[in-house]
Design a protein around this motif. Sequence first.
Motif, PDB file in Angstrom:
ATOM      1  N   ASN A  36       6.264   8.123  16.397  1.00  0.00           N
ATOM      2  CA  ASN A  36       7.086   7.044  15.835  1.00  0.00           C
ATOM      3  C   ASN A  36       6.373   6.318  14.703  1.00  0.00           C
ATOM      4  O   ASN A  36       7.011   5.879  13.743  1.00  0.00           O
TER       5      ASN A  36
ATOM      6  N   GLN B  92       6.988   8.433  11.800  1.00  0.00           N
ATOM      7  CA  GLN B  92       8.403   8.377  11.429  1.00  0.00           C
ATOM      8  C   GLN B  92       8.673   7.115  10.614  1.00  0.00           C
ATOM      9  O   GLN B  92       9.341   7.167   9.583  1.00  0.00           O
ATOM     10  N   ARG B  93       8.136   5.976  11.070  1.00  0.00           N
ATOM     11  CA  ARG B  93       8.312   4.724  10.314  1.00  0.00           C
ATOM     12  C   ARG B  93       7.656   4.835   8.935  1.00  0.00           C
ATOM     13  O   ARG B  93       8.218   4.388   7.933  1.00  0.00           O
TER      14      ARG B  93
END
Length: 128
Positions: free
Chosen positions: A89, A92-93
């Motif tokens: 994540n 992903q950010r």
Amino acid sequence: MVNKHEPHLDRTFAALADPTRRALLARLGAEETLSVSELARPFPMSLPAIMKHLDVLSDAGLIERQKTGRVVSCRLNAAPMEEAMDWLNHYQRFWTARLDRLAEFLEKAEPEPEDSCPPNRASPSGDD
């Protein structure tokens, strides 16, 4: 966020890299506990091969084994996968923010749309 050496995360990703191990985890996700023989039943491989896969999953902390008499039961432990998801994540950010900035840049850089075909001012009949 990024550590130079995260052996537990390495073990998690290594364990998840194999399709047989992912299938074993999926079966354990559907049932609370399964015996090793129940886990091995649908796979076209020997029990010792399944045991090796279970060893890898156990070393990564993805399963817990409990022996009752002669029966070894396995249970899913999803905590290491949650840590892997946190790691993914983060990236992903990172990439979402980069791509959003690229989209903003491209929108600002786009020229105003022009008509690709200007209207024909000649009369359609050609009677000029």
